[in-house]
Design a protein around this motif. Structure first.
Motif, mmCIF file in Angstrom:
data_model
loop_
_atom_site.group_PDB
_atom_site.id
_atom_site.type_symbol
_atom_site.label_atom_id
_atom_site.label_comp_id
_atom_site.label_asym_id
_atom_site.label_seq_id
_atom_site.Cartn_x
_atom_site.Cartn_y
_atom_site.Cartn_z
ATOM 1 N N PRO A 567 0.826 -1.212 0.000
ATOM 2 C CA PRO A 567 0.000 0.000 0.000
ATOM 3 C C PRO A 567 0.857 1.256 0.000
ATOM 4 C CG PRO A 567 -0.021 -1.032 2.171
ATOM 5 C CD PRO A 567 0.714 -1.958 1.261
ATOM 6 N N VAL A 568 0.494 2.202 -0.844
ATOM 7 C CA VAL A 568 1.242 3.448 -0.998
ATOM 8 C C VAL A 568 0.616 4.510 -0.091
ATOM 9 C CG1 VAL A 568 1.956 5.214 -2.651
ATOM 10 C CG2 VAL A 568 1.762 2.837 -3.377
ATOM 11 N N PRO A 569 1.416 5.259 0.671
ATOM 12 C CA PRO A 569 0.850 6.271 1.564
ATOM 13 C C PRO A 569 0.385 7.524 0.834
ATOM 14 C CG PRO A 569 3.240 6.281 1.722
ATOM 15 C CD PRO A 569 2.879 5.141 0.819
ATOM 16 N N ASP A 570 -0.503 7.307 -0.137
ATOM 17 C CA ASP A 570 -1.084 8.392 -0.932
ATOM 18 C C ASP A 570 -2.430 7.886 -1.446
ATOM 19 O OD1 ASP A 570 -1.816 9.812 -3.431
ATOM 20 O OD2 ASP A 570 0.076 10.882 -3.110
ATOM 21 N N PRO A 571 -3.544 8.437 -0.970
ATOM 22 C CA PRO A 571 -4.867 7.881 -1.323
ATOM 23 C C PRO A 571 -5.132 7.795 -2.817
ATOM 24 C CG PRO A 571 -5.066 9.455 0.478
ATOM 25 C CD PRO A 571 -3.651 9.550 -0.030
ATOM 26 N N ARG A 572 -4.763 8.820 -3.568
ATOM 27 C CA ARG A 572 -5.056 8.812 -5.003
ATOM 28 C C ARG A 572 -4.177 7.807 -5.742
ATOM 29 N NH1 ARG A 572 -4.769 15.384 -5.003
ATOM 30 N NH2 ARG A 572 -6.686 15.739 -3.792
ATOM 31 N N GLU A 573 -2.885 7.778 -5.375
ATOM 32 C CA GLU A 573 -1.979 6.828 -6.015
ATOM 33 C C GLU A 573 -2.346 5.391 -5.633
ATOM 34 O OE1 GLU A 573 2.833 5.927 -6.204
ATOM 35 O OE2 GLU A 573 2.116 7.835 -5.396
ATOM 36 N N GLN A 574 -2.762 5.201 -4.379
ATOM 37 C CA GLN A 574 -3.133 3.864 -3.920
ATOM 38 C C GLN A 574 -4.375 3.344 -4.638
ATOM 39 O OE1 GLN A 574 -1.714 1.586 -2.358
ATOM 40 N NE2 GLN A 574 -3.438 0.189 -2.094
ATOM 41 N N ARG A 575 -5.270 4.239 -5.026
ATOM 42 C CA ARG A 575 -6.450 3.852 -5.790
ATOM 43 C C ARG A 575 -6.039 3.179 -7.105
ATOM 44 N NH1 ARG A 575 -9.166 9.063 -7.033
ATOM 45 N NH2 ARG A 575 -8.729 9.282 -4.818
ATOM 46 N N GLU A 576 -5.050 3.777 -7.789
ATOM 47 C CA GLU A 576 -4.546 3.187 -9.037
ATOM 48 C C GLU A 576 -3.787 1.896 -8.742
ATOM 49 O OE1 GLU A 576 -2.157 6.076 -10.986
ATOM 50 O OE2 GLU A 576 -3.715 7.632 -11.001
ATOM 51 N N HIS A 577 -3.038 1.909 -7.657
ATOM 52 C CA HIS A 577 -2.243 0.754 -7.239
ATOM 53 C C HIS A 577 -3.137 -0.462 -7.026
ATOM 54 C CE1 HIS A 577 1.927 0.117 -6.340
ATOM 55 N NE2 HIS A 577 1.672 -0.490 -5.191
ATOM 56 N N ARG A 578 -4.273 -0.242 -6.360
ATOM 57 C CA ARG A 578 -5.195 -1.337 -6.073
ATOM 58 C C ARG A 578 -5.786 -1.894 -7.361
ATOM 59 N NH1 ARG A 578 -7.977 1.148 -2.213
ATOM 60 N NH2 ARG A 578 -9.852 1.610 -3.398
ATOM 61 N N GLY A 579 -6.030 -1.018 -8.326
ATOM 62 C CA GLY A 579 -6.527 -1.470 -9.616
ATOM 63 C C GLY A 579 -5.504 -2.332 -10.349
ATOM 64 N N GLN A 580 -4.210 -1.949 -10.247
ATOM 65 C CA GLN A 580 -3.147 -2.745 -10.868
ATOM 66 C C GLN A 580 -3.068 -4.132 -10.250
ATOM 67 O OE1 GLN A 580 0.419 -0.453 -10.361
ATOM 68 N NE2 GLN A 580 -0.311 1.263 -11.619
ATOM 69 N N LEU A 581 -3.221 -4.210 -8.929
ATOM 70 C CA LEU A 581 -3.163 -5.498 -8.243
ATOM 71 C C LEU A 581 -4.302 -6.403 -8.706
ATOM 72 C CD1 LEU A 581 -2.043 -7.434 -6.123
ATOM 73 C CD2 LEU A 581 -3.403 -6.230 -4.393
ATOM 74 N N ARG A 582 -5.486 -5.839 -8.842
ATOM 75 C CA ARG A 582 -6.630 -6.652 -9.283
ATOM 76 C C ARG A 582 -6.427 -7.183 -10.689
ATOM 77 N NH1 ARG A 582 -10.897 -2.436 -6.559
ATOM 78 N NH2 ARG A 582 -10.959 -3.414 -4.500
ATOM 79 N N GLU A 583 -5.806 -6.371 -11.550
ATOM 80 C CA GLU A 583 -5.527 -6.829 -12.909
ATOM 81 C C GLU A 583 -4.507 -7.972 -12.899
ATOM 82 O OE1 GLU A 583 -6.930 -6.052 -15.836
ATOM 83 O OE2 GLU A 583 -8.367 -4.924 -14.620
ATOM 84 N N LEU A 584 -3.475 -7.851 -12.041
ATOM 85 C CA LEU A 584 -2.467 -8.915 -11.936
ATOM 86 C C LEU A 584 -3.080 -10.209 -11.411
ATOM 87 C CD1 LEU A 584 0.587 -6.936 -10.492
ATOM 88 C CD2 LEU A 584 0.479 -8.097 -12.703
ATOM 89 N N LEU A 585 -3.976 -10.086 -10.451
ATOM 90 C CA LEU A 585 -4.606 -11.277 -9.876
ATOM 91 C C LEU A 585 -5.509 -11.971 -10.892
ATOM 92 C CD1 LEU A 585 -5.493 -9.972 -6.288
ATOM 93 C CD2 LEU A 585 -3.633 -11.506 -6.951
#
Length: 588
Positions: A567-585
């Protein structure tokens, strides 16, 4: 102290976070002027001092702050789960989930509290092993909560238990409902504890550091589960954590605590992008971030650099085809913990070793220190071959190897003072004849790791977690080793304490120039310190290279999954980060 009114925080983000609500009937819980004191032999100690905040319905509220700030005491107060030595003042108003009434938890009688706990509010504790009874199946333990609240039909109990286990993602729930806690991984045990909290469908989930000891991939799954509690079970969640990345990932609003006070509160974007209080700013500044290299400076502000290029230094550790096998017991097959691994560590280099629990990281570190026998291949440590080594011959080399354990609390002898613990390797290797003889040098060691000499006569339990970790580092450096193995040395520390320990570690490594294997599951921490990084998965090295290359351009799908899970300590960046994780999964 800054206490922003809730209606001033009513900013809704576009990632599905819930707005902060504060009109009558919109709050599930309201904490008003709460103070909690504990009676001790030294007198009364105030843990919480006149704090107030609200928990709106269907909202995730994150409570952050350092150890000792009063976070856990606040959560336990909401369901009056405090020891008899506690004295409370103020009020905690909790609304029933159906909205039929609101009551002050602190004024309830014990028989009324029994109905509140579980039905209206439930707690998820930090360490599932302390909650789950090892002699009962997990199904029986979940059913116990249902039985305590009036459900008695055997078939109904089992059906409801299996249903909640399926909802929290336990595979083969119909079979595993009859398993015991030791038959589950750490992440699965945390899911079971969350299932115990959700089974009575309470309106409020109190989660106390639910992801602290978990790998980043498992942590992401647990946070998704808490989001499920909000979005599918319509529950509110109060999550306590010292990880600002977790807050950025899941929280709708944030309460910042320091020494028993609420110093700031607001919606998640206001706290991260427009913090008002100095303490909040310091807390955010201490958070390690990917790409943020750690630079240490002298008293004049000049950056301290290593005098020699580590690439040109001699090799301190060399592994070729390293294999470590644990023999099976009671007809169980052997377990290969490390499989055919190759790597080197140069003198004055920091090699980061990352991976999930069970990947073989600590086993590799222990083998280098001579604490674990190897089964195959070659492992040369400071010129000595470890395959088939004899302790008598290797013992002199031990003085040249320091080990920083993950939990200094368990590696220190609690009956010995800090001076005795730090001096122990000096006495074992006959550098000094007694602790008194070594006291001046031990004092110098403590000052080197920024601990006062007066701490020499204290016992381990009298030091904070960060102070114990510094003392552990002093002990590892006592014999002036040329090789240090650091096994998760900052995993359980607050971000501000972690930042100080990392600064100290970096300074000592630059000044002394020891080779280091730095084992961790925190990719941001290893990126700050390491020259090269090895990624380990199921006993094998899946990726190995310069730190910048691994972090910015990972080649292996597992490495990409690890980075996306952090998790990235930035709400907006983490939103994109979470989307990337779901795509990888989805690609797995």
């Amino acid at each position: 102290m800054s206490e922003t009114n809730a209606h001033e925080m009513n900013q809704n983000s576009d990632d599905g976070r819930h707005p902060l609500l504060n009109s009558t009937g919109k709050n599930l819980a309201q904490i008003k002027n709460l103070s909690v004191s504990f009676m001790t032999d030294a007198g009364s100690i105030r843990a919480i001092d006149n704090i107030s905040f609200s928990i709106p319905k269907k909202t995730v509220v994150g409570v952050v702050g350092e150890s000792g700030s009063g976070k856990s005491v606040t959560a336990r107060s909401i369901i009056k789960l405090l020891p008899e030595t506690a004295t409370t003042a103020g009020a905690i108003y909790l609304a029933r989930r159906d909205g039929s009434e609101e009551f002050d938890v602190l004024s309830l009688k014990p028989e009324d509290l029994q109905h509140v706990r579980g039905e209206e509010a439930a707690m998820v504790f930090q360490e599932p092993n302390s909650v789950l009874n090892p002699v009962y199946t997990i199904g029986w333990q979940i059913e116990e909560g249902l039985r305590a609240h009036g459900m008695s039909g055997r078939q109904e109990l089992r059906a409801k238990t299996i249903d909640i286990l399926e909802k929290v993602g336990i595979p083969y729930a119909k079979t595993r409902v009859d398993y015991y806690p030791h038959q589950f991984s750490g992440g699965q045990k945390q899911r079971i504890v969350i299932a115990m909290a959700l089974v009575l469908n309470p309106g409020l989930i109190l989660a106390d550091e639910p992801t602290t000891a978990l790998d980043v991939t498992v942590q992401a799954e647990i946070l998704d589960l808490l989001r499920l509690a909000r979005d599918e079970f319509d529950a509110s969640v109060l999550i306590i954590t010292h990880n600002m990345g977790v807050i950025a990932d899941i929280a709708d609003q944030v309460v910042v605590m320091y020494r028993g006070h609420v110093v700031e509160q607001g919606d998640v974007e206001q706290i991260f992008y427009r913090p008002q209080e100095d303490y909040t700013k310091r807390l955010l500044a201490a958070v390690p971030r990917i790409g943020q290299k750690l630079v240490v400076r002298d008293d004049d502000g000049i950056a301290i650099e290593r005098k020699a290029d580590w690439h040109k230094q001699p090799i301190a550790v060399e592994a070729k085809g390293l294999t470590i096998t644990y023999p099976g017991h009671l007809l169980q097959p052997d377990f290969v913990a490390v499989k055919d691994v190759d790597f080197t560590i140069h003198r004055s280099e920091v090699l980061g070793l990352v991976g999930e629990s069970g990947s073989g990281k600590s086993t590799t570190g222990r083998a280098i220190a001579g604490l674990q026998r190897i089964s195959g291949g070659s492992l040369k440590v400071l010129g000595s071959e470890m395959n088939g080594f004899k302790e008598r011959e290797f013992k002199p080399k031990r003085a040249d190897i320091g080990f920083v354990f993950q939990d200094p609390g368990s590696s220190f002898n609690p009956l010995m003072t800090i001076a005795e613990n730090v001096a122990e390797p000096l006495l074992v290797h006959k550098k000094y004849s007694s602790v008194a003889d070594a006291s001046d040098y031990v004092g110098d060691l403590l000052e080197m790791v920024q601990l006062p000499r007066t701490y020499m006569n204290r016992f381990p339990h009298e030091l904070s977690g960060g102070q114990r970790q510094r003392a552990s580092l002093a002990r590892a450096l006592a014999l002036k080793p040329s090789l240090i193995i650091a096994d998760e040395p900052t995993s359980a520390l607050d971000v501000s304490v972690q930042a100080k320990v990392l600064q100290l570690f970096k300074r000592l490594q630059v000044e002394i120039g020891f080779a280091c294997l730095f084992i961790t599951h925190d990719l941001a921490v290893v990126d700050m310190l390491a020259d090269r990084i090895m990624v380990m998965h199921k006993g094998s090295i899946v990726e190995h290279g310069e730190a910048s290359q691994i972090m910015q351009n990972p080649q292996n799908p597992y490495t990409r999954k690890l980075l996306a899970s952090l998790p990235v300590p930035d709400p907006r960046e983490q939103r994109e980060h979470r989307g990337q994780l779901r795509e990888l999964l989805k690609q797995e």
